[in-house]
Design a protein around this motif. Structure first.
Motif, PDB file in Angstrom:
ATOM      1  N   GLY A 232       0.827  -1.195   0.000  1.00  0.00           N
ATOM      2  CA  GLY A 232       0.000   0.000   0.000  1.00  0.00           C
ATOM      3  C   GLY A 232       0.864   1.248   0.000  1.00  0.00           C
ATOM      4  N   PRO A 233       0.253   2.397  -0.242  1.00  0.00           N
ATOM      5  CA  PRO A 233       1.025   3.640  -0.267  1.00  0.00           C
ATOM      6  C   PRO A 233       1.246   4.189   1.144  1.00  0.00           C
ATOM      7  CG  PRO A 233      -1.263   4.094  -0.756  1.00  0.00           C
ATOM      8  CD  PRO A 233      -1.165   2.602  -0.558  1.00  0.00           C
ATOM      9  N   VAL A 234       2.314   4.940   1.333  1.00  0.00           N
ATOM     10  CA  VAL A 234       2.465   5.766   2.525  1.00  0.00           C
ATOM     11  C   VAL A 234       1.318   6.772   2.510  1.00  0.00           C
ATOM     12  CG1 VAL A 234       3.871   7.563   3.620  1.00  0.00           C
ATOM     13  CG2 VAL A 234       4.969   5.532   2.620  1.00  0.00           C
ATOM     14  N   VAL A 235       0.609   6.930   3.632  1.00  0.00           N
ATOM     15  CA  VAL A 235      -0.481   7.900   3.678  1.00  0.00           C
ATOM     16  C   VAL A 235      -0.046   9.114   4.506  1.00  0.00           C
ATOM     17  CG1 VAL A 235      -2.796   8.362   4.567  1.00  0.00           C
ATOM     18  CG2 VAL A 235      -2.357   6.272   3.282  1.00  0.00           C
ATOM     19  N   VAL A 236      -0.066  10.270   3.861  1.00  0.00           N
ATOM     20  CA  VAL A 236       0.213  11.510   4.568  1.00  0.00           C
ATOM     21  C   VAL A 236      -1.130  12.053   5.053  1.00  0.00           C
ATOM     22  CG1 VAL A 236       1.127  13.845   4.374  1.00  0.00           C
ATOM     23  CG2 VAL A 236       2.247  11.945   3.169  1.00  0.00           C
ATOM     24  N   THR A 237      -1.285  12.136   6.377  1.00  0.00           N
ATOM     25  CA  THR A 237      -2.577  12.550   6.925  1.00  0.00           C
ATOM     26  C   THR A 237      -2.717  14.074   6.870  1.00  0.00           C
ATOM     27  OG1 THR A 237      -1.630  12.652   9.131  1.00  0.00           O
ATOM     28  CG2 THR A 237      -2.656  10.574   8.485  1.00  0.00           C
ATOM     29  N   VAL A 238      -3.954  14.524   6.976  1.00  0.00           N
ATOM     30  CA  VAL A 238      -4.247  15.959   6.897  1.00  0.00           C
ATOM     31  C   VAL A 238      -4.703  16.435   8.274  1.00  0.00           C
ATOM     32  CG1 VAL A 238      -5.746  17.685   5.833  1.00  0.00           C
ATOM     33  CG2 VAL A 238      -4.828  15.810   4.460  1.00  0.00           C
ATOM     34  N   MET A 239      -3.816  17.182   8.971  1.00  0.00           N
ATOM     35  CA  MET A 239      -4.141  17.658  10.313  1.00  0.00           C
ATOM     36  C   MET A 239      -4.792  19.036  10.253  1.00  0.00           C
ATOM     37  SD  MET A 239      -3.179  15.206  12.153  1.00  0.00           S
ATOM     38  CE  MET A 239      -3.116  15.857  13.830  1.00  0.00           C
TER      39      MET A 239
ATOM     40  N   GLY B 275      -9.975  12.386   1.640  1.00  0.00           N
ATOM     41  CA  GLY B 275     -11.347  12.397   2.149  1.00  0.00           C
ATOM     42  C   GLY B 275     -11.544  13.574   3.103  1.00  0.00           C
ATOM     43  N   ASN B 276     -12.671  13.596   3.777  1.00  0.00           N
ATOM     44  CA  ASN B 276     -12.927  14.642   4.768  1.00  0.00           C
ATOM     45  C   ASN B 276     -11.984  14.444   5.960  1.00  0.00           C
ATOM     46  OD1 ASN B 276     -13.897  16.323   6.758  1.00  0.00           O
ATOM     47  ND2 ASN B 276     -16.036  16.022   6.175  1.00  0.00           N
ATOM     48  N   PRO B 277     -11.108  15.428   6.242  1.00  0.00           N
ATOM     49  CA  PRO B 277     -10.054  15.200   7.235  1.00  0.00           C
ATOM     50  C   PRO B 277     -10.506  15.419   8.681  1.00  0.00           C
ATOM     51  CG  PRO B 277      -9.766  17.360   6.216  1.00  0.00           C
ATOM     52  CD  PRO B 277     -10.984  16.744   5.583  1.00  0.00           C
ATOM     53  N   LYS B 278     -11.781  15.756   8.906  1.00  0.00           N
ATOM     54  CA  LYS B 278     -12.222  16.175  10.237  1.00  0.00           C
ATOM     55  C   LYS B 278     -11.912  15.131  11.308  1.00  0.00           C
ATOM     56  CE  LYS B 278     -16.549  17.309  10.820  1.00  0.00           C
ATOM     57  NZ  LYS B 278     -17.824  17.950  10.450  1.00  0.00           N
ATOM     58  N   ASN B 279     -12.240  13.877  10.994  1.00  0.00           N
ATOM     59  CA  ASN B 279     -12.055  12.809  11.962  1.00  0.00           C
ATOM     60  C   ASN B 279     -10.732  12.092  11.704  1.00  0.00           C
ATOM     61  OD1 ASN B 279     -12.062  10.290  13.216  1.00  0.00           O
ATOM     62  ND2 ASN B 279     -14.300  10.165  13.175  1.00  0.00           N
ATOM     63  N   PHE B 280      -9.747  12.284  12.612  1.00  0.00           N
ATOM     64  CA  PHE B 280      -8.422  11.721  12.374  1.00  0.00           C
ATOM     65  C   PHE B 280      -8.447  10.192  12.372  1.00  0.00           C
ATOM     66  CE2 PHE B 280      -4.061  10.483  13.574  1.00  0.00           C
ATOM     67  CZ  PHE B 280      -3.410  11.025  12.490  1.00  0.00           C
ATOM     68  N   GLY B 281      -9.317   9.624  13.228  1.00  0.00           N
ATOM     69  CA  GLY B 281      -9.447   8.165  13.272  1.00  0.00           C
ATOM     70  C   GLY B 281      -9.790   7.590  11.917  1.00  0.00           C
ATOM     71  N   ASN B 282     -10.665   8.280  11.165  1.00  0.00           N
ATOM     72  CA  ASN B 282     -11.024   7.814   9.826  1.00  0.00           C
ATOM     73  C   ASN B 282      -9.809   7.773   8.897  1.00  0.00           C
ATOM     74  OD1 ASN B 282     -13.663   7.358  10.364  1.00  0.00           O
ATOM     75  ND2 ASN B 282     -14.429   9.270   9.444  1.00  0.00           N
ATOM     76  N   GLN B 283      -8.900   8.713   9.102  1.00  0.00           N
ATOM     77  CA  GLN B 283      -7.708   8.741   8.251  1.00  0.00           C
ATOM     78  C   GLN B 283      -6.842   7.510   8.524  1.00  0.00           C
ATOM     79  OE1 GLN B 283      -5.764  12.450   7.385  1.00  0.00           O
ATOM     80  NE2 GLN B 283      -7.213  13.637   8.593  1.00  0.00           N
ATOM     81  N   LEU B 284      -6.712   7.125   9.802  1.00  0.00           N
ATOM     82  CA  LEU B 284      -5.914   5.935  10.108  1.00  0.00           C
ATOM     83  C   LEU B 284      -6.632   4.665   9.652  1.00  0.00           C
ATOM     84  CD1 LEU B 284      -4.195   6.716  13.521  1.00  0.00           C
ATOM     85  CD2 LEU B 284      -3.308   6.921  11.188  1.00  0.00           C
ATOM     86  N   LYS B 285      -7.973   4.669   9.752  1.00  0.00           N
ATOM     87  CA  LYS B 285      -8.732   3.512   9.246  1.00  0.00           C
ATOM     88  C   LYS B 285      -8.527   3.366   7.741  1.00  0.00           C
ATOM     89  CE  LYS B 285     -12.555   3.443  12.465  1.00  0.00           C
ATOM     90  NZ  LYS B 285     -13.804   4.198  12.587  1.00  0.00           N
ATOM     91  N   TYR B 286      -8.520   4.510   7.065  1.00  0.00           N
ATOM     92  CA  TYR B 286      -8.287   4.499   5.622  1.00  0.00           C
ATOM     93  C   TYR B 286      -6.905   3.906   5.325  1.00  0.00           C
ATOM     94  CZ  TYR B 286      -7.123   6.327   0.983  1.00  0.00           C
ATOM     95  OH  TYR B 286      -6.716   6.444  -0.312  1.00  0.00           O
ATOM     96  N   ALA B 287      -5.884   4.367   6.066  1.00  0.00           N
ATOM     97  CA  ALA B 287      -4.520   3.864   5.856  1.00  0.00           C
ATOM     98  C   ALA B 287      -4.479   2.354   6.065  1.00  0.00           C
ATOM     99  CB  ALA B 287      -3.548   4.570   6.792  1.00  0.00           C
ATOM    100  N   ASP B 288      -5.234   1.877   7.048  1.00  0.00           N
ATOM    101  CA  ASP B 288      -5.290   0.452   7.324  1.00  0.00           C
ATOM    102  C   ASP B 288      -5.912  -0.293   6.146  1.00  0.00           C
ATOM    103  OD1 ASP B 288      -5.050  -1.802   9.090  1.00  0.00           O
ATOM    104  OD2 ASP B 288      -7.238  -1.734   9.278  1.00  0.00           O
ATOM    105  N   LYS B 289      -7.021   0.215   5.635  1.00  0.00           N
ATOM    106  CA  LYS B 289      -7.718  -0.410   4.506  1.00  0.00           C
ATOM    107  C   LYS B 289      -6.821  -0.441   3.262  1.00  0.00           C
ATOM    108  CE  LYS B 289     -12.385  -0.796   2.855  1.00  0.00           C
ATOM    109  NZ  LYS B 289     -13.760  -0.409   3.114  1.00  0.00           N
TER     110      LYS B 289
END
Lengths: 506, 506
Positions: free
Chosen positions: A381-388, A415-429
């Motif tokens: 998978g790709p490295v995911v750079v999160t949006v803080m 995606g919508n960066p509001k919820n940081f947990g969603n960003q990590l879930k995305y990285a996991d997926k």
């Protein structure tokens, strides 16, 4: 206000019997085909990509087991005016198009013409489990070469192909037979009537099930089968069965013995003797190139279904066992087959054009590689750079740009960066190896947080508290050292078979 | 005996508008697509290969310029019973299938979903010169990302793709516009009627030809065109033309100036201001990643034909000149385009799913690379081992086997070996670098003759008698040194730009 009536929504579905292929399903196939193409190319074969659409007339009707009215193809009539245009259809294999191409372009093509082709073909069949109406084939054929040296070459090439994609020697066997030997046996039996010939061939195919005694009965008066039904026999004299029995039991300890047995089985038949001679030539040509019976053998039990074969026929079988859907062991079976067909081009030109070729069952071979554990590892998978901070998207884009320029697969979370947990879930997926985090504080200090997601998951699953303290999975590094740190982490995953945290290789 | 009447022979022809691709035509495309796939992958896009066949219902009708009754697709009705099955059709692009795939699998796919796809698509159009009914597309799209960061990313990726396949920086330009700006201009003009809006857009498209004065006339009462025909105008007030003119002449010296001009052109329109903001964001995100106006520019003249675009649109243009079929210089023009389409998935799900993507015109890009001399070099033919004695085929097979195992492309001549001249003609047609000859005498002495066909051809064409004596093109070498000698000869061809026999590089 009255609500306007809308058209019903279309269904989001593939047509029955069709499917989509995602991610590794596509790239694994592409890589396998590319390795096979390299072998074909090294043998002097040139690429050909013929049109997926042919006239029905050019395609002809060579499909096996066709019992449906439109003869197993997807077809339609061309042109604006109904009833006026040519009937067109999607190709059902790559052999019929080759015959058309060679007939059409034979003055410009070299003779002999060695070509390979890979791509989807379509069959208008009743779909079933694991049975699709679009699938890949991967063929190599030689047109214009009368000598069985061409057949031998194709068998050697098939052997190289299997090994290059990851089927080790010993796990496969290429078995070679000759239609002419079969014809010789029929001649030796004195069976000239076509219906009777077909009956004899059908009986030969039952040898596995009914054995020698059963074949004798079926060739004569008939026999009672296991269910108690009486199966009518072909009605031959007892003595007429001898050549068939000799043929069916001709497999010897080595090629020389098998050939001697076959020679005896065809008796005085000229065509039969020719067939045995051809097998002998193929066998000696292959030996000269180093392809011994550990890879390619003469095997009288090979009968290919297609009606158009006229000489040598061959089949590649994988000899290792797998578990079937009911958990029973069984041999993996056939993954490729082919043979000589000297009549296909003649349909167009009126002149005999000798041809021989092989078709590799791409999906079966992929399944075999999965079964052997050669494919199906976790895709990178790709490295995911999160949006803080969504106003600093430019910073995050600059980070991924640095990573990509360093050859590292990377993306910003879009995606919508509001919820940081969603960003990590995305990285996991996505199966990401690493997530990068750069909040306002990090930005101010010129650092970034780098989260090792693979190690993190291992720790979460297995670690004791001591190990957890000992092996953090998140690091703060200067922004300028980001690329180097991520390289280091990804490299550590590649050797993760070496059991971090006491885990064995999976 | 009376001759049996035979069925007429089928014609060996592709259907009208279809063609076959041979050798390098196939492998050059495969290699180009593989380089593009590597860039897409590095950006985090996953491969998708959707079914080539879709239901007509799922495909929808989004083809531009369709004036034929069956709406530009190849379709047929599924099923055995007439009039009972689904209507199926071949995909006409890769975007409609993506919308169907995302709607069908959205619960299993990551959101945002970045995917790339490459493969043939089919259009049921009137074929013309250079216009085929089957051709390749190569797309990348992001579904589920509302931010224009996704559009910026696609523009950057498109730039990387062009450079990686061999279009150098400076030879291309990616031009970005926004449909919302266009809508803002219409709003600023006070044109709300849809027919009038369409008329205005058509007029905008004529700016290149008729200039500012012409556009003013066409928006007003109309004008006399070059042929003397009077073209009716849209019938707007003179003042209404101002925003369009401002828009059409908004290209400034840099992005900031263009954006300021556009902002003025859309006046008080909210949607227009939003469009300009988006262009500003795209521009700054691209700058942050290092993609400046030498690669990607804001350009108000970009109008993409497809009706489904809802936001940013972009186009990659090759800026170098080529000679057209009449020998006139012209710019190569567009090779890729795309944009944001937020409504396509909604057709299936009822919910808005933002999406954006790009499609690379594979055949146009290949043509561009040929025009730049990046492709189309002489393909590497195989070493041809000639057959001097048909009874010693095993020896010749052993020779090719040695060569192939050394990674050298090689084949035995498999045609009728009687005429040796035909064998050399064959080698010539194949573009062979070397022919190998092993007659009875050579065999007895343990040597082979190796003929350098490239040097031989050069000598035949250019050499004086002295040079001919000096530079033989045929060598006798021990059989054991064959592989080394052929390696040496092939390596000398690779550097043949260094002018053997006084020739310049070609």
């Amino acid at each position: 206000m009255a609500k306007v009536k809308k058209a019903p929504r279309p269904k989001a579905e593939t047509p029955k019997g069709f499917r989509d292929y995602f991610g590794a399903e596509v790239t694994e196939r592409t890589e396998m085909l590319s390795k096979i193409a390299a072998v074909y190319h090294r043998y002097g074969f040139d690429a050909l990509e013929s049109s997926a659409v042919e006239t029905v007339e050019a395609l002809g009707k060579f499909l096996p087991d066709v019992d449906r009215p439109n003869a197993g193809v997807f077809g339609w009539q061309d042109g604006e005016e109904e009833g006026k245009g040519d009937w067109l259809a999607l190709r059902y294999d790559l052999t019929a198009p080759l015959a058309r191409v060679y007939a059409q372009h034979r003055n410009d093509l070299p003779t002999p013409y060695r070509r390979y082709a890979m791509g989807p073909v379509w069959r208008n069949e009743k779909p079933g489990p694991g049975r699709f109406r679009q699938f890949y084939q991967c063929d190599a054929d030689t047109a214009g070469a009368p000598s069985v040296a061409a057949d031998a070459e194709i068998c050697a090439m098939l052997s190289d192909c299997l090994e290059v994609v990851g089927i080790p020697r010993g796990d496969y066997l290429i078995r070679v037979n000759n239609r002419k030997v079969l014809n010789g046996v029929l001649e030796a039996m004195g069976v000239a009537d076509e219906t009777q010939q077909a009956d004899v061939l059908r009986t030969i195919d039952k040898f596995d099930k009914v054995g020698e005694a059963g074949v004798r009965q079926l060739l004569g008066k008939g026999r009672l089968d296991a269910s108690g039904a009486y199966i009518d026999g072909v009605g031959l004299e007892e003595a007429q069965a001898e050549p068939v029995i000799a043929f069916l039991t001709s497999q010897g300890a080595d090629a020389a013995e098998t050939l001697a047995n076959l020679r005896a089985a065809v008796g005085g038949s000229e065509i039969g003797a020719e067939g045995v001679d051809e097998l002998e030539t193929i066998s000696s040509l292959l030996l000269a190139q180093g392809y011994g019976p550990d890879r390619i053998v003469i095997d009288p039990s090979v009968v290919r279904g297609l009606g158009y074969y006229t000489g040598p026929v061959f089949e590649a079988e994988l000899t290792f066992e797998i578990l079937d859907e009911k958990g029973r062991k069984r041999q993996f079976g056939s993954v490729a087959g082919g043979g000589r067909y000297d009549g296909l081009v003649k349909r167009f030109t009126g002149q005999e054009v000798p041809a021989t070729g092989v078709s590799i069952g791409v999906d079966r071979l992929l399944a075999a590689l999965h079964a052997k554990g050669r494919l199906g590892g976790k895709a990178e998978g790709p490295v995911v750079v999160t949006v803080m901070d969504r106003d600093r998207m430019a910073d995050y884009q600059a980070i991924v740009s640095d990573l990509r320029q360093a050859g590292i697969r990377a993306e910003v979370y879009l995606g919508n960066p509001k919820n940081f947990g969603n960003q990590l879930k995305y990285a996991d997926k996505r199966g990401s190896p690493v997530a990068v985090i750069e909040g306002a504080e990090e930005k101010a200090n010129g650092v970034v947080q780098v989260k090792d997601l693979v190690l993190g998951a291992q720790i979460a699953e297995n670690a004791t508290l001591e190990e957890w303290k000992d092996r953090p999975s998140q690091y703060e590094v200067p922004r300028s050292e980001l690329v180097a740190k991520i390289r280091e982490i990804i490299a550590s995953h590649d050797t993760s078979g070496q059991a971090p945290l006491g885990q064995g290789a999976d």
